[in-house]
Design an enzyme around this catalytic site. Structure first.
Site, short mmCIF file in Angstrom:
data_model
loop_
_atom_site.label_atom_id
_atom_site.label_comp_id
_atom_site.label_asym_id
_atom_site.label_seq_id
_atom_site.Cartn_x
_atom_site.Cartn_y
_atom_site.Cartn_z
N LYS A 1 -24.44 -14.32 33.38
CA LYS A 1 -24.23 -12.90 33.71
C LYS A 1 -25.56 -12.17 33.61
O LYS A 1 -26.33 -12.37 32.66
CB LYS A 1 -23.21 -12.31 32.75
N SER B 1 -16.14 -7.04 33.18
CA SER B 1 -17.35 -6.85 33.96
C SER B 1 -18.02 -8.16 34.35
O SER B 1 -18.90 -8.19 35.21
CB SER B 1 -18.34 -6.00 33.14
N SER C 1 -14.24 -8.01 28.88
CA SER C 1 -14.94 -8.53 30.06
C SER C 1 -15.08 -10.05 30.09
O SER C 1 -15.38 -10.61 31.15
CB SER C 1 -16.33 -7.90 30.16
#
Length: 568
Positions: free
Chosen positions: A63, A137, A161
């Site tokens: 990420k 996210s 997330s």
């Protein structure tokens, strides 16, 4: 003979898969293919030389709010981009274990959101239905895993997330206890709450990877010490008969159509592995969840990246997402007094929740409440997002371990459930996840393993649960064996057979294997035909053990014979 793919094979397959799925929105930056292949070749050479690399041959994504040397870190905000001098602790440990990182994945900007659409690099579409959200996210990481591009991917989790996108894409998302994986080199969303998380398609790989990343690094002041972790280790495993709470019926209201039924089906499957399911009041947890965004705790988001958004207000609506800017800037005016009041209220809710869950080893909930379309989130970006975190927002606020695992599909879309437990009970969460995902095997017992008999505890310890009473077809003979404790031996015979009473118990596949491996001679496991025509695995014995043993088939079962003996 099946050969294990080399790291070069796996990296090559990953890039071919990238071309095949054509999902450019997954990536913010992608590594040069030849560069990744060269690193994979070096890993293969190290393994061939005898080096132990537990993740050798594993391809990973990261990420893009987590530093990885050789890549810019953007947090999905081009104006924020920088080139780190070194790997984050998590990425460094991932590489040290032999994983090859091929790219940085898209996310809800500044890790603020649970929808996967808040990025100037494009909304990340669901892996299986491109008209639906992927969840955020950590959207790009989850979709890259779900589509089979990478084997594992790192995400982060503040509000959920690392769990919501796992549920919406049908994969596993592991969030260890807060602070077990250091956040050194991670762009903070809420520094005191953030966790590095792991996505994978299999619970074993997800858990293995997360544990390889865990442990203090001497740099993150919030990392849990080894002493602190060891202090709680004795309470981390499950008891022989675990107890798991589920929300009350009213606390499951508002789920998407079919989701409540799917949730209860998952609870039933867990119960079938030998888990006691009990209804508990989680109102305090749900109230705490609301505090993450609707109290002074939001000030920590402003402390993290608010100054950058303030300085670049002219970019809101282009490079800076309007919803993210609204949330972060909303924390600027919160006072210290408000924050202390919020802290006090959270402590109160935590105590109420702990009391409600007393006696439970974990809590089972849906991971989220619905799976909206991209258009539905575009029409209501704040309200739509707020529905996503009903069951996830409280975990980091209250310092809990939590993982999301697949639990089937509803209307062709993945459905996931979440297992949550107190801090440092990561092993218990993993063991329950394995039970939920493991296939079960039915076994017929006819003697000392029957309910309330001396050896029944062995079935319970292996995760067994009672299914029903039954009888065999009339083709069996039952003998009283000379063993300690006393037990019968069941044999199939070609004449003078009888129908023998017994019980069917269900065991998780792993528990079944352990149970069978521990069986003493002369007991064996074979296929037994039931009176209704069904066939199950069941206890039999070696024929030689019945030589000289009393044939007790006429009593119809072990318990009836024992009662007859007691009355003599």
């Amino acid at each position: 003979m099946t050969l294990t793919p080399t790291a070069v094979d796996r990296v090559d397959a990953a890039y071919r898969r990238i071309d095949a799925v054509d999902r450019p929105e997954i990536w913010i930056s992608l590594r040069d293919r030849q560069d990744a292949l060269d690193e994979a070749a070096a890993i293969d050479a190290r393994v061939a030389a005898g080096e132990s690399l537990p993740l050798a041959g594993t391809v990973a994504g990261v990420k893009d709010n987590i530093d990885a040397a050789g890549f810019d870190t953007t947090a999905a905000a081009p104006s924020f981009a920088y080139r780190p001098d070194a790997d984050s602790t998590a990425v460094g440990r991932l590489r040290a274990a032999g994983a090859v990182i091929i790219g940085k994945t898209n996310l809800d900007q500044f890790a603020t959101g649970l929808v996967g659409t808040r990025s100037p690099f494009g909304a990340v579409r669901n892996a299986w239905r491109p008209d639906r959200i992927s969840g955020g996210s950590s959207s790009g990481s989850a979709v890259a895993v779900a589509l089979g591009i990478v084997d594992v991917a790192l995400g982060t989790d503040t509000a959920g997330s690392g769990r919501v996108p796992a549920a919406l894409n049908g994969i596993v998302g592991v969030k260890l206890t807060r602070g077990r994986i250091p956040t050194t080199g991670v762009v903070p969303a809420c520094r005191t709450l953030d966790c590095v998380t792991v996505f994978a398609r299999e619970v074993g790989l997800a858990r293995q990877t997360a544990e390889l990343l865990a442990g203090p690094d001497g740099l993150d002041p919030l990392a849990r010490t080894l002493e602190e972790q060891a202090q709680h280790a004795t309470a981390a495993a499950l008891p022989p008969r675990p107890r798991v709470g589920i929300p009350t019926a009213s606390q499951l209201e508002g789920l998407a159509p079919g989701w409540a039924e799917a949730f209860h089906a998952a609870a039933d499957r867990l119960a079938a592995t030998g888990v006691d399911i009990v209804e508990v009041d989680i109102s305090a947890l749900l109230e705490a969840a609301q505090m993450l965004y609707n109290s002074a705790f939001v000030a920590e988001r402003y402390a993290a990246v608010g100054a950058h958004i303030d300085e670049h207000r002219d970019l809101i609506g282009t490079e800076l997402d309007p919803s993210v800017a609204t949330i972060v800037l909303g924390g600027a005016d919160r006072t210290a007094v408000e924050l202390f009041h919020a802290r006090e209220e959270l402590d109160r809710l935590g105590a109420v929740a702990t009391a409600a869950l007393d006696g439970c080893d974990a809590l089972l909930t849906p991971t989220t409440t619905w799976h909206p379309t991209l258009d539905e989130i575009a029409a209501d970006p704040i309200g739509g997002n707020s529905r996503m975190g009903r069951y996830t927002n409280y975990a980091n606020l209250l310092d809990m371990a939590s993982s999301s695992v697949p639990a089937g599909t509803v209307d062709g879309l993945p459905f996931g459930v979440m297992i949550t437990a107190p801090a440092f009970h990561d092993l218990a969460v993993h063991q329950l996840a394995e039970r939920l995902l493991s296939p079960t095997i039915d076994i017929l017992v006819v003697g000392a393993h029957l309910a309330d008999q001396p050896l029944n505890h062995q079935l319970v310890a292996a995760g067994g649960s009672f299914v029903r009473s039954t009888t065999t077809s009339a083709d069996y003979a039952l003998f009283a064996l000379d063993t300690t404790p006393p037990k019968p031996g069941l044999l199939r015979v070609d004449h003078d057979g009888a129908s023998i009473a017994g019980e069917i118990w269900s065991l998780p596949a792993a528990g079944f294997g352990v149970f069978v491996a521990s069986l003493p001679s002369p007991m064996t496991i074979g296929r037994v035909t039931l009176s209704d025509g069904g066939v199950v695995s069941g206890f039999l014995c070696e024929p030689i053990a019945t030589v000289g043993a009393e044939n007790i088939s006429g009593h119809g079962g072990w318990l009836a014979w024992r009662r007859a003996q007691a009355s003599i």
